[in-house]
Design a protein around this motif. Structure first.
Motif, PDB file in Angstrom:
ATOM      1  N   ARG A  77       0.843  -1.206   0.000  1.00 35.79           N
ATOM      2  CA  ARG A  77       0.000   0.000   0.000  1.00 35.79           C
ATOM      3  C   ARG A  77       0.870   1.245   0.000  1.00 35.79           C
ATOM      4  N   ALA A  78       0.720   2.041   1.045  1.00 34.75           N
ATOM      5  CA  ALA A  78       1.384   3.343   1.095  1.00 34.75           C
ATOM      6  C   ALA A  78       2.904   3.218   1.113  1.00 34.75           C
ATOM      7  N   VAL A 119       4.942   6.583   1.626  1.00 34.40           N
ATOM      8  CA  VAL A 119       5.598   7.853   1.959  1.00 34.40           C
ATOM      9  C   VAL A 119       5.274   8.230   3.408  1.00 34.40           C
ATOM     10  N   LEU A 122      10.467  11.307  -6.376  1.00 26.33           N
ATOM     11  CA  LEU A 122       9.171  10.981  -6.971  1.00 26.33           C
ATOM     12  C   LEU A 122       8.829  11.977  -8.080  1.00 26.33           C
ATOM     13  N   TYR A 181       5.534  13.368 -10.167  1.00 26.21           N
ATOM     14  CA  TYR A 181       4.079  13.451 -10.371  1.00 26.21           C
ATOM     15  C   TYR A 181       3.870  14.115 -11.719  1.00 26.21           C
ATOM     16  N   SER A 192       7.234   6.283  -8.302  1.00 21.78           N
ATOM     17  CA  SER A 192       7.726   6.209  -6.930  1.00 21.78           C
ATOM     18  C   SER A 192       8.614   4.975  -6.829  1.00 21.78           C
ATOM     19  N   MET A 193       8.952   4.599  -5.630  1.00 21.09           N
ATOM     20  CA  MET A 193       9.917   3.502  -5.469  1.00 21.09           C
ATOM     21  C   MET A 193       9.785   2.879  -4.087  1.00 21.09           C
ATOM     22  N   ARG A 210       7.899   1.704  -7.897  1.00 21.61           N
ATOM     23  CA  ARG A 210       6.459   1.644  -7.673  1.00 21.61           C
ATOM     24  C   ARG A 210       5.866   2.698  -8.602  1.00 21.61           C
ATOM     25  N   TYR A 217       2.370   4.299 -10.829  1.00 21.97           N
ATOM     26  CA  TYR A 217       0.911   4.371 -10.907  1.00 21.97           C
ATOM     27  C   TYR A 217       0.492   5.128 -12.158  1.00 21.97           C
ATOM     28  N   PRO A 239      -5.174   8.949  -2.880  1.00 25.48           N
ATOM     29  CA  PRO A 239      -3.758   8.744  -2.530  1.00 25.48           C
ATOM     30  C   PRO A 239      -2.806   9.866  -2.942  1.00 25.48           C
ATOM     31  N   ALA A 282      -0.172  11.264  -0.596  1.00 26.28           N
ATOM     32  CA  ALA A 282       0.317  10.246   0.343  1.00 26.28           C
ATOM     33  C   ALA A 282       0.002  10.537   1.813  1.00 26.28           C
ATOM     34  N   TYR A 323       3.025  18.511   2.269  1.00 19.78           N
ATOM     35  CA  TYR A 323       3.552  17.212   1.836  1.00 19.78           C
ATOM     36  C   TYR A 323       4.421  16.572   2.919  1.00 19.78           C
TER      37      TYR A 323
END
Ligand code: FAD
Ligand code: DHB
Length: 394
Positions: free
Chosen positions: A44-45, A47, A199, A201, A212-213, A220, A222, A294, A297, A386
């Motif tokens: 799942r998450a 960050v 990251l 976006y 992401s990673m 990771r 999306y 999400p 995060a 953030y």
């Protein structure tokens, strides 16, 4: 069975609550419907806000995160063929975030709890809550085909969005606030070194994408998709081709690194808050009480914020006989929750493609991204949200 605090759910909220209560000398038992392996492998998450990192370290469960987590001091926003860095170190007083999987936090918390002799009953499905309006509530649960009871002073509902605790509150007591988004995220975990240290976006005309990673070897990623997307329509080649299209927009020779796909899933997106987060001796925490989309995060971090407030309130109540902090639990948490709701909604609205958008709306979205990445005031607002608003403001 009897304990002081009966906890339903061994996600980040339930496990961290049990840990914080243990440090206050308060007994608890966690009932978890799934197996230990299942919760330790649920991706799942990823960050972690600065103050959550600090809390994990201060309370003795941050050792592996300190060694293996990746500390980031910025993110990149990508749009209209260019990347723009938001520099947290500069804009948010040296604070940053740590990229470390939620399931790793879960593993660390389970290991710590078992090491100090705390109880987690896995494969124990809570079925109903009883007598929550009295000072002797109890939980009925099923374990090994038998119905059992856990008696306690207080129940903590840490059982996520689909749990039984929120629906156990009588009708008419709770108010619900909700927004469902007309899209979801298709996420993959890939055995591929992340192509960027930070990251990314990306707001693309075809839809949002995020790089992401989880480690220097694991990416990771999306992409925005339909909320009920059929995964069979998304073979790995299609996922990669869409990721290349939406992320490789800067016109230079930056390329996404590909690798074997280890996991693939779709998450629908919603904003949801229940008020109040308490009824009698039942206290709701984390996803049981609120969901954020999400982008940004915030979900796991909010769950940890709730249980930090709750553990202090329970300590005052059970050890000093003071009910005031417990009575104001919901009000205290909701201030922070609504700010995180606003931030997550804003990030989501700014970065995603909405089918109903007109060319005017798209130009406005791009102007907002331009503003956020060129105004120090606007970039500071993004950065401080953030990395996580200070708990003192909660
Ligand atoms: P959960 O993790 O859902 O835990 C609830 C537990 O209760 C589960 O283990 C469940 O099995 C158990 N349970 C349910 N019903 C019962 C029952 N009847 N009896 C016993 N046990 C029960 N958040 C972030 O902060 N950062 C991110 O980067 C981020 N990214 C995300 C990406 C994705 C794809 C998704 C899906 C979520 C993301 N989130 C993120 C959100 C975050 O994962 C959640 O907010 C977080 O898991 C909430 O923790 P929780 O403990 O409240 O609930
Ligand atoms: C991740 C998830 C998020 O929602 C986000 O905004 C950033 C990173 C992740 O899973 O790595």
């Amino acid at each position: 069975m009897r304990t002081e605090v009966g906890i339903v759910g061994a996600g980040p909220a339930g496990l961290m609550l049990a840990h914080l209560l243990h440090l206050e000398g308060i007994e608890s038992v966690i009932l978890e419907a799934r197996t230990r392996q299942y919760v330790e492998e649920r991706i799942r998450a990823g960050v972690i806000e600065q103050w959550v990192r600090d809390l994990l370290i201060e309370t003795g469960v941050g050792g592996r995160m300190e060694r293996e987590g990746l500390v980031h001091h910025g993110i990149e926003l990508r749009f209209k063929g260019a990347g723009h860095r938001i520099d947290f170190a500069d804009l948010a007083g040296g604070r940053g975030v740590t990229v470390y999987g939620q399931h790793e936090v879960v593993k660390d918390l389970i290991a710590a709890r078992l090491a100090y002799g705390g109880e987690i009953v896995f494969e124990a499905q809570a079925a109903s809550l009883q007598d929550v309006e009295t000072d002797k509530p109890f939980i009925r649960y099923r374990k090994d085909g038998e119905e059992r009871e856990l008696h306690c002073d207080v129940i903590a509902g840490c059982d996520g969005f689909h749990g039984i605790c929120r629906p156990a509150v009588p009708e008419g007591v709770l108010s619900f606030f909700e927004r469902v988004y007309p899209f979801g995220w298709l996420g993959i975990l890939a055995k591929a070194p992340p192509a960027s240290e930070e990251l990314i976006y990306s707001s693309h005309d075809e839809g949002f994408a995020l790089l992401s990673m989880r480690s220097p070897e694991i990416s990771r990623l999306y992409i925005q998709c339909h909320p009920d997307e059929d995964l069979s329509q998304w073979p790995d080649e299609r996922v990669w081709s869409e990721l290349h299209r939406r992320l490789e927009t800067t016109g230079d020779d930056w390329h996404l690194t590909e690798g074997p796909v280890l996991q693939k899933g779709v998450t629908a997106m919603r904003s949801f808050v229940v008020e109040p987060m308490q009824h009698g001796r039942l206290f709701l925490t984390g996803d049981a009480a609120h969901i954020v989309p999400p982008t940004g995060a915030k979900g796991m971090n909010l769950a940890i914020a709730d249980v930090r407030v709750l553990s202090r309130a329970l300590s005052a109540f059970l050890r000093q006989g003071r009910a005031d902090l417990l009575e104001s639990y919901s009000e205290t948490c909701l201030r922070r929750i609504w700010k995180a709701q606003r931030f997550s909604w804003w990030m989501t609205s700014m970065l995603h493609r909405f089918d109903e958008h007109t060319p005017f709306d798209r130009r406005r979205q791009l102007a907002e991204l331009d503003y956020v990445t060129s105004s120090r005031a606007a970039a500071t607002s993004l950065a401080e949200n953030y990395v996580g608003l200070p708990m003192e403001q909660a």
